[in-house]
Structure formats: C-alpha cells, structure tokens
Design a protein around this motif. Structure first.
Motif, PDB file in Angstrom:
ATOM      1  N   LEU A  70      49.311  -1.923   3.434  1.00 55.14           N
ATOM      2  CA  LEU A  70      48.254  -1.133   2.787  1.00 55.14           C
ATOM      3  C   LEU A  70      47.483  -0.389   3.870  1.00 55.14           C
ATOM      4  O   LEU A  70      47.062  -0.990   4.861  1.00 55.14           O
ATOM      5  CB  LEU A  70      47.289  -2.043   2.026  1.00 55.14           C
ATOM      6  N   LEU A  71      47.314   0.915   3.661  1.00 52.84           N
ATOM      7  CA  LEU A  71      46.574   1.726   4.622  1.00 52.84           C
ATOM      8  C   LEU A  71      45.296   2.202   3.950  1.00 52.84           C
ATOM      9  O   LEU A  71      45.346   2.863   2.912  1.00 52.84           O
ATOM     10  CB  LEU A  71      47.424   2.923   5.059  1.00 52.84           C
ATOM     11  N   CYS A  72      44.148   1.810   4.518  1.00 52.21           N
ATOM     12  CA  CYS A  72      42.875   2.121   3.875  1.00 52.21           C
ATOM     13  C   CYS A  72      42.061   3.037   4.793  1.00 52.21           C
ATOM     14  O   CYS A  72      41.790   2.686   5.943  1.00 52.21           O
ATOM     15  CB  CYS A  72      42.064   0.859   3.608  1.00 52.21           C
ATOM     16  N   ASP A  73      41.664   4.185   4.267  1.00 48.58           N
ATOM     17  CA  ASP A  73      40.886   5.143   5.049  1.00 48.58           C
ATOM     18  C   ASP A  73      39.454   5.124   4.549  1.00 48.58           C
ATOM     19  O   ASP A  73      39.152   5.685   3.511  1.00 48.58           O
ATOM     20  CB  ASP A  73      41.510   6.537   4.904  1.00 48.58           C
ATOM     21  N   GLU A  74      38.592   4.465   5.288  1.00 55.30           N
ATOM     22  CA  GLU A  74      37.178   4.339   4.913  1.00 55.30           C
ATOM     23  C   GLU A  74      37.034   3.932   3.445  1.00 55.30           C
ATOM     24  O   GLU A  74      36.382   4.629   2.669  1.00 55.30           O
ATOM     25  CB  GLU A  74      36.449   5.689   5.100  1.00 55.30           C
ATOM     26  N   PRO A  75      37.591   2.831   3.037  1.00 53.22           N
ATOM     27  CA  PRO A  75      37.609   2.508   1.603  1.00 53.22           C
ATOM     28  C   PRO A  75      36.218   2.245   1.043  1.00 53.22           C
ATOM     29  O   PRO A  75      36.030   2.308  -0.172  1.00 53.22           O
ATOM     30  CB  PRO A  75      38.479   1.255   1.536  1.00 53.22           C
ATOM     31  N   THR A  76      35.248   1.959   1.911  1.00 53.01           N
ATOM     32  CA  THR A  76      33.912   1.661   1.403  1.00 53.01           C
ATOM     33  C   THR A  76      32.915   2.734   1.801  1.00 53.01           C
ATOM     34  O   THR A  76      31.724   2.585   1.610  1.00 53.01           O
ATOM     35  CB  THR A  76      33.430   0.299   1.941  1.00 53.01           C
ATOM     36  N   GLY A  77      33.427   3.815   2.348  1.00 56.32           N
ATOM     37  CA  GLY A  77      32.547   4.842   2.910  1.00 56.32           C
ATOM     38  C   GLY A  77      31.635   5.495   1.881  1.00 56.32           C
ATOM     39  O   GLY A  77      30.595   6.033   2.227  1.00 56.32           O
ATOM     40  N   ASP A  78      32.016   5.451   0.619  1.00 58.05           N
ATOM     41  CA  ASP A  78      31.245   6.142  -0.403  1.00 58.05           C
ATOM     42  C   ASP A  78      30.514   5.132  -1.306  1.00 58.05           C
ATOM     43  O   ASP A  78      30.039   5.483  -2.364  1.00 58.05           O
ATOM     44  CB  ASP A  78      32.206   7.017  -1.234  1.00 58.05           C
ATOM     45  N   LEU A  79      30.463   3.870  -0.866  1.00 62.30           N
ATOM     46  CA  LEU A  79      29.933   2.826  -1.760  1.00 62.30           C
ATOM     47  C   LEU A  79      28.700   2.149  -1.163  1.00 62.30           C
ATOM     48  O   LEU A  79      28.515   2.122   0.059  1.00 62.30           O
ATOM     49  CB  LEU A  79      31.016   1.770  -2.000  1.00 62.30           C
TER      50      LEU A  79
END
Lengths: 229, 395, 386
Positions: free
Chosen positions: A166-175
């Motif tokens: 799994l590749l996550c790019d800033e998954p929480t950046g907007d939360l």
C-alpha cells in the motif's frame, strides 16, 4: 534464510527538467523494505517523497537503476504490463482521496476489480467495506461523506484487490487530528492483521509515529534515524 | 448608480478577458450562431428575391382577366368573342385613335435546356401583339428588333439567355413544324418578363393550333381606380366567365405562393438550428460562469452586487452571439447576394431571379442571433448572480 | 457495475451539460431525418422509375397535348410490350388551394403498365374498370383526405370545364392504391379518360402523354428513336425518354434541392461537431486527475480510450435516436399538412439506418481527440500536487 525483502531499489537515479535547468531528485538511491513493514517517509517539500511513491507504484519511471518489488523488476515492465501489475499488486491512497464523484462508495471500491477477470466482486467489496467499518454507507456518494469517511473508502478501494503493497501519499494531510488517528489505526490494523506492507509519505510527525519505522528523506538521500524497528 | 455601472464594466471586462481560456468553446458558439443566421438569411434572401422579381412585374393600372378558377395564365382560356366584349368595357384607356389599349395573349410552355445542369426546363412562350409590349413598363430592346406581325420571330428576355442555352440573337429554334428565329433581346428591368420569350400572338396561335383562342387579356386602365368599373362590367355579363384583378395583385399572389413556401421552409429550419446553437451557447456560458466562480465570489466578497455578475455574463453571451450574427450576415452577403437562379413559378414555368439580401432581413438575422445570445446568457447569468460567495471562494 | 455504468455515471455528473449536448445532437439528427426524407421524396419519382418504361411527350413541352391517334400508332410498334396514355387533369378539391394530382387514364392499359408499381385488390380493380365514373386513389391521398372506397367526391379542374359549364367531375372511389416499394409515391388519383374526354368542353381527342413498357430495357434507346422518327416533321413531334430521365428533369425544375439539403445538413452537423467536440475536450480535461487515478488503479490506456469513446458514442445515441424519432413524427405531420410538397415525405428504414451509422461516426469523431489525450496522459502529470 529466505529473503523476505518486498521492495528493493538499487542505484536509482531520477532527474527532472524544469525549463533549461535539470533538477536531480535521486542520485543512486538505495532502499530495501521487508515484507510486512510499515514505513513512514518524512522530509521537507521537494525532498522527493512523492517521487519515491510514484516510482514504487510504477506510475513514474526512473532514469536509471533497478526497482524490484515482490521479485519483479518493475522498471523493466512495458507500459501495459506495468498497468496490469499495478492493478494486482499495489494499492494507492491519496491525500485528497481521489474518489470518483459520480460513483457511490461501493462502486468506487469496485473500480480496481473491473481491471481483471474474476467473480465475487460484490463479496470483495463487502469485505473491504467491513475492514474500514463503512458497511452502512456503501450507497452514499463522496459528496455525502466526511473527509474521514471518504479516506476510508479510498483505503477500501486500495485493498479490495488484495495487493501486497500500500502506498499512501499524505493520507491524513486533509484531516483533523482525531480523524487522522482513526485513519492511521485502520492502516496499522491492515499492516498488523492483514500483513500489508505500507509505505506512507507524510510530514506529520504524529502520523509517522504510527509506523513501525520512519525514514527521513533529505535532498534525495535517506537518513535512517529510527533503528529500533 | 455610477458605481453600479463601474461594477458592471469591471465584471464584463473580467468576463471578456477570460474568453481566451474557453477559446474553442467560444468560437464554436460564434460559429454555430453564424451558421443559423446564414441558413435563415439564405432562405429569406431567396424568398425576397423571388418576390421582388414577381411583384416588380405587375402594375396597379393594368387589369388582367383569366378564366374563372384558373389560378395562373397557363391554365386559363379566353375566346375571341370574350376579348371583343372586354374591349368594350368601361375604364380601359384608349390611344390617340380611340382604340382600347388591350392585349389578348397566349401563354405556353416550351422546353429549354438549363446551362447549369443541362436539364430540360419549362420556359414560357408568350404570344402577344406589338401593342402588348407597350402595356409593360420598363421593357426595352437591347439587341436586334421587335418581331414582325405574323412572322415566326421571337424576342427573348435577357434573363432567359443567362440561364438557358440556344436563345441568343439570330439563333433559330424549331417548334413543331416551324422554324423560328430570335430577332431581338429585351431587358425587362428585373421583372418576371425577363424570363419569357415573346412572339406574335397570331403566329403562336397557328403553331399551337389555337386559332381564336387566347389565355389572358391585359387591359390598360385609365387609372388604378378604374379597376372596379371594369370588374363590375365583367361580372355583370354572363358570357364573360372571367376573373379580373389588377396585374399587381395577380403577381403578388403568384409570388406569395412560392416565396411563402420558401419562408415556411427557412424559418422552422433556422429555428431548429437556433435551438442547437442555444444549447451550445448555454454550455459555453455555464462553463464561463464556472471558470470565473472564484473571481465573481471575490468581487462579491469585496462588495460587488449580484447585478454586475448577472449583466457581465449576459454581455459576454450577447457579444459572442452578435459576432456570430454579423459573421453569418456577412457570409450570406458574400455567398448568396445577387446569386441568380431559377425555379418553377406559379405558372409552371421557370422564373429567373436573384437572391436579395435587404437591411430588414439582416436585422431579422441579427435579432435571432441576439435572442440566442440573450437566452443562452440569461440562465448562466442568473446562476452567476446567485452563486454563494463561500462556495465560489473555495473554488 | 461495468464500463457501461461508468460511462453513464460520467454523463450524469454534469446533467445539464450532457442534456444540452444531447439536445443539439437531437436537433441535428431531426433536421437530417426530415431533410433527407424530403429530398428522397422529391427524387422518389426518379428512383421509382421502371427500367423498361418510356414516356412519350410533345417535343415542344410535356404540357402540350398529343393527338390521341399517336397512341394507337405507338402501341403497334414492335418492342412495345404494353402502352397506355395519361392526361393531366389539373385537379383540386373544393378550393383551388387544395391541389390534387389527378390524371385521366385508360383503365385496363393503365393498370397493366403500372402493375409492378402499384398494388390493388382484385375487386377494386374490377370496380374501377367497370364503372365509367370510378376513380382510384393513392394511399397517401386517401389518408390525407380521409377517403375510402365507395366515397363519392367532386374533383374540380383548374384547366378544364365540362360542357354543362361545371368545373367539377363527380367520381366514385373504387379502391385505394398502394405502392409496392416505399419510393413509389401514392399522392394521386386516376379517373377514366373516356368520362373526362366526353364531358370536357375543349381539348377533345387529345392526350397528355404516353407511357409504355418495352420488351426489355436494352431496346429502350432504339425504340425511343423509332417513335420520335415516326412523328418527325409532323405538327406534333414527340420526345421519348426513359421514365427515369423524364422524372429527373421534372424534379430538377424546382431547382437543385439535393444541393440545398446537403448544405443545410452540413451546416447543422458542422455546428454540433464544433459544440459537442469542444465540450467533450473540456469535459475530459476537467477529469484529468480522475483519469490519472483510474490508470493508477490499473485501468489500461486502451480501456480509458474505450471509456471516453463510449461516452461520446452514448451521447450521440442519446441525442440522435430521439432526434430520429422527432424526425419521424415531423414527417408524419408534414405529410398530413395541406402542402402537396411533403405528400411523399417518409422516413424510410434506410434513412434511419444511415442516421444511426452517422451517430456512431459522430460519436467516434467527437470523442477521438479527448480520448487520445486521455490515452496519452501521464499519471504523474495528471495527479500533480494540489
């Protein structure tokens, strides 16, 4: 001893042309990630975090070097082989979720399954929805859901085809913090219980703490600080 | 008030400057509107040209008598003694010697070959007396001479020579057993007579075996008002089962049958196409509003009202439509104005006429374009005016 | 869910925009259907012409009569299989503006010559031949005026009058004639020549023209020359042509309708090509990021190309098929209108088929540019950083 390395980068170079100037992102980058790892990649803007993810996911190509993932030399694959490989072995999670606005949650999750033959699409979707605890919202459209819920849908979409990586790019950046923690718990659960290998780019130290280890990327080089993992 | 004008101006300028961002879409709207106007004006110019040719042919002070029920000269029959009775009618002008100015004529159809496509077409051959020519205004011989009474000689309208083969001066034409010679060419000043061949009535009668039979009678009236007396005389006599009308009215009726038809084809087509163009305009303008959501919201946030947003969008739309309308009108002018064609007129014969674009028609075309622009801009403008500032700023 | 759902959902995302494009496509195809139907109906006489049929008219012009004696001489010529004569009646119903296409014919020979063109029930045929004041009415004319077999109708002429001074001839409809193919127009009436000739005040013993079937199309040219030579240098010279050539010249009198139709349809299609093509480009450009995501999820380039072409194709069909329906409705209402210009206007299956082919072509053309740019799109560029 069996080699359990899932991701291995050897001598990877990547340059960009910006106008007349050539910017070197990576110069002979080396990286090795064992299967089942959960790595957070941190670093300042322009350090090459997203480029790294793109190379790992096969959506961008290195100028030289080798990228091995799960025993396959990804950089040598043709465009169409790469597309097939990506659909089967990699799941992406983006900062802004990138859901299709005209599709319901369930339909969004089903999308990757459309790229390959196979039955029981509905069952896979149901399972993925259960993992992210969104079974009751499957008929909802993205605009009817909160950011956290949308990101859960995105996670379900990433795991529905049962990829190894799994590749996550800033998954929480907007939360917000609380929602971010929920999302990170889901990722941790995926790593711990389902054995997914996760590479997560973030510049949030609190988010990075959820990972087993953190790699610091600066000017195209890793500075491994946390050796405890 | 002044501030409102300034606001409207500012918003309109923002709109217009953003057109390049949607250049292809804006061009396609202009193009669509131009084609609508082109189609409409093409048809209207055709109808107008046909109508002018025919209505320019008839005079108010000439009465024309046809057998009752026959709507055209071709179908009418008038016999010799009816002609004699008509010569006695009140209201007819007389020449210096006291003879009534009356012309009994035959109207027959012969084959001619169109230059354009080498197809046979119907051309009228009018059997006429030499005095008959005098009953028509604006006729002048431009080549050769008039036919001689009783001779197999033809004078040809100028428009016939342009459209059909084989009618030049001194050409000989075989009709039945007789050989006829073109002895003159006349100009009819743009009237329908320019599409006709004229020959001596008696010669035509014998060619077509129609001795003592005519088809129409024209009479020079003392004045247009004398028509009533003439008509009353004809209606009162049971031997004259004829219908009398002024030549102007006759040709107006003939003209309207064809030109109304052309208009009835042109308008619905243009309106249907206008709906297509309207869909394009709405599409373009909604995109325009969406693209400028952020600017509009910013202006609203710093105190601009909804009206400038509305008017600005409407202006953009109407400007695009006006440009399209102007291009369409100009294209019609270049492509069609003055184009000479011929079609089947009311008497089952070819009428040669030219497309005529007039300022009235151009105004109609441009009005249709502006209407498309107005409707196409209004709904998007309404959306622009009512757009929430917060959503707009979020972009 | 399958690709069709994806395409449908893509069209639904901006319902108003999709609807507007569909409307403009609808109008273009409605115009196409009506105009092509109109053009075909104008040229129908040419298409319906029988290959082995000749038409003999007065050389001066076909409006000039021929003496009836010509008819028996033509019949006797070798190579003539069947012949009949027809006379233009110049008909109208009740008021001059209600034009009726009426010809006076010799019943038995008329039905023989046109046996392959028209379909008629045997009892109607017998009734028509038997009764001197009987008439046959084409299906279109009967539909338009609501006439049926047995109706008694006054048919007026704007050329002829009866010896008793009346303009109207009373006829009884013996039956309704149907065309054997869609190209054969049936907006006409035929009545007995004998009845017409005996009662008319003038023009007795003249006929309008002669129609004949030859033993084979190969003798057409030779036979036409023979006929015209037979009457050469007489007071009534003839011009003999194939029915096809005659009908073509007749149709061309109005002007080049085909050209006008092609120009208008061209304009209509150019308009929607511009509008829909550009809108598709814009719509796909707005979706750049999503296309990148789809590619990331494992959708192949070809698959993406197919999705976008499918979308423009679906849009073309969504607009085009109802447009064709609208054209069919318009054709019916125009056919029923008072103008005889549209009396043979039909939307035939081959026009509909051509339209559907055009819809596919249109869909592919409008989708091609955006589909190709999506095909080429690099994921990295499309995802960008926002």
């Amino acid at each position: 001893m069996p080699d359990n390395t899932l991701v291995r980068l050897i001598d990877v170079c990547k340059r960009f042309n910006k106008g007349s100037e050539t910017i070197t992102i990576f110069d002979r980058l080396e990286l090795s990630i064992p299967a089942g790892d959960f790595v957070a990649v941190m670093g300042p803007s322009g350090s090459g975090k997203t480029t790294l993810l793109n190379l790992l996911g096969g959506i961008d190509r290195a100028d030289s070097g080798e990228i091995h993932i799960g025993g396959i030399r990804v950089d040598a694959l043709s465009e169409s082989a790469l597309t097939r490989w990506r659909g089967a072995h990699v799941g992406f999670i983006f900062q802004f979720y990138n859901l299709m606005p005209m599709l319901t949650a369930a339909q969004n999750i089903e999308l990757p399954l459309l790229t390959r033959p196979g039955k029981d699409r509905r069952r896979h979707v149901e399972t993925a929805l259960k993992v992210v605890e969104l079974a009751d919202r499957k008929k909802h459209y993205p605009r009817e859901m909160s950011g956290g819920q949308q990101q859960r849908v995105a996670i379900a979409r990433a795991i529905v085809s049962n990829p190894d990586l799994l590749l996550c790019d800033e998954p929480t950046g907007d939360l917000d913090r609380a929602t971010a923690d929920e999302i990170l718990s889901v990722l941790r659960l995926l790593n711990r219980d389902l054995g997914k290998t996760i590479v997560m780019v973030t510049h949030d130290a609190a988010a990075a703490r959820h990972a087993r280890r953190t790699l610091h990327l600066d000017k195209g080089r890793f500075i491994e600080r946390d050796l405890a993992a | 008030m002044a501030s409102l004008v300034l606001q409207i101006f500012a918003v309109t300028m923002i709109n217009l400057r953003s057109i390049p961002q949607r250049l292809l879409l804006s061009i396609s709207t202009v193009f669509a509107v131009a084609l609508v106007v082109l189609v409409l004006l093409g048809f209207l110019a055709m109808a107008n040209g046909f109508q002018r040719t025919l209505t320019g042919s008839g005079s108010d002070d000439i009465a024309i008598a046809l057998r009752g029920g026959s709507r055209s000269e071709l179908n009418s029959v008038v016999v010799r003694n009816q002609v004699n009775l008509l010569a006695e009618a009140p209201g007819i002008a007389r020449d210096a010697t006291g003879r009534p100015l009356i012309s009994a004529e035959l109207y027959l159809v012969i084959d001619a070959v169109k230059r354009r496509d080498q197809v046979k077409a119907n051309v009228p051959l009018r059997g006429i007396s030499r005095e008959g020519a005098a009953l028509r205004k604006g006729i002048s011989l431009i080549e050769g001479r008039m036919f001689n009474p009783g001779a197999n000689e033809i004078v040809v309208g100028q428009d016939v020579i342009g459209e059909f083969e084989g009618f030049e001066l001194n050409q000989s034409i075989t009709l039945g057993t007789g050989r006829w010679t073109v002895v003159g060419v006349f100009s009819a000043n743009g009237s329908v007579f320019g599409s006709e061949l004229w020959a001596d009535a008696a010669a035509v009668q014998s060619l077509f075996n129609r001795n003592n039979v005519f088809q129409t009678v024209r009479a020079q009236l003392e004045s247009p008002a004398a028509l009533a007396a003439f008509k009353a005389y004809v209606e009162a006599d049971p031997r004259l089962k004829l219908e009398v009308q002024s030549e102007a009215a006759y040709f107006a009726d003939q003209a309207s049958r064809v030109s109304d038809l052309i208009r009835r084809l042109g308008w619905p087509l243009a309106i249907a196409m206008a709906f297509g163009a309207l869909a394009g305009a709405l599409n373009t303008m909604y995109s325009s509003v969406a693209a400028r959501a952020c600017e509009i919201a910013t202006l609203r946030a710093i105190g601009f009202g909804g009206i400038p947003a509305f008017v600005g969008t409407l202006c953009e739309s109407m400007l695009l439509a006006a440009v399209g309308g102007a291009i369409g009108a100009a294209a019609t002018f270049v492509a069609f104005d003055g184009l000479t064609v011929s079609t089947l007129g009311g008497s089952f014969t070819q009428v040669v006429f030219s497309f005529q674009l007039s300022s009235t028609l151009i105004v109609r075309g441009v009005l249709l374009a502006l209407l498309i622009g107005f409707i196409g801009g209004m709904f998007p403008a309404w959306r622009a005016a009512r757009m929430g500032i917060v959503e707009g700023l979020r972009g | 869910m399958n690709d069709l759902v994806l395409i449908r959902q893509n069209l639904r995302r901006q319902k108003l925009r999709s609807a507007l494009m569909a409307v403009s496509i609808l109008i273009a195809f409605a115009i196409f259907g009506v105009l092509v139907g109109f053009e075909r109906s104008m040229n129908a006489r040419e298409q319906a012409a029988a290959a082995d049929r000749l038409v003999v008219v007065n050389k001066i012009n076909f409006t000039q009569p021929l003496p009836i004696a010509h008819y028996s001489r033509v019949r006797a010529i070798e190579g003539v299989r069947q012949a009949t004569h027809l006379s233009w009646f110049g008909g109208y119903y009740q008021e001059p503006k209600n034009t009726l296409i009426v010809t006076a014919v010799e019943p038995e020979t008329y039905l023989e010559v046109y046996a392959n063109d028209y379909d008629l029930r045997p009892d109607a045929r017998a009734a028509f031949v038997r009764e001197r004041t009987a008439a046959l009415v084409g299906e279109t004319m009967a539909e338009k005026w609501g006439w049926k077999a047995g109706d008694r109708i006054p048919v007026s002429s704007d050329i002829y009058v009866q010896k008793n001074g009346s303009r109207a001839w009373d006829v009884t409809i013996a039956g309704i004639v149907r065309g054997r193919t869609p190209h054969i127009g049936t907006n006409f009436m035929v009545l007995h020549y004998a009845y017409f000739d005996e009662t008319r005040l003038f023009g007795k013993d003249t006929i309008g023209w002669i129609a004949l079937n030859t033993v084979s199309p190969s003798v057409n040219d030779r036979l036409a020359k023979t006929i015209d030579r037979m009457f050469a240098n007489s007071a009534n010279e003839t011009a003999t042509d194939s029915e096809k050539a005659f009908n073509r010249a007749f149709g061309a009198q109005l002007g080049n309708i085909s050209l006008v139709v092609v120009l208008i349809i061209g304009a209509a299609f150019a308009t929607i090509l511009m509008i829909v093509g550009n809108t598709m480009v814009m719509a796909v450009r707005e979706r750049t990021r999503e296309i990148g995501v789809l590619k990331t999820l494992g959708f192949s380039r070809v698959r993406i190309l197919r999705l976008i072409l499918g979308e423009s194709l679906m849009l073309a069909l969504l607009g085009g098929l109802p447009g064709l329906g609208l054209a069919a409705l318009t054709a019916v209402s125009l056919r029923m209108s008072s103008s005889s210009l549209f009396s043979a206007l039909v939307l035939t299956p081959d026009i509909a088929l051509t339209a559907v082919v055009l819809m596919f072509a249109f869909g592919l053309v409008t989708g091609l540019a955006p589909a190709l740019s999506a095909f080429r799109l690099k994921i990295v560029t499309s995802l960008g950083r926002s």
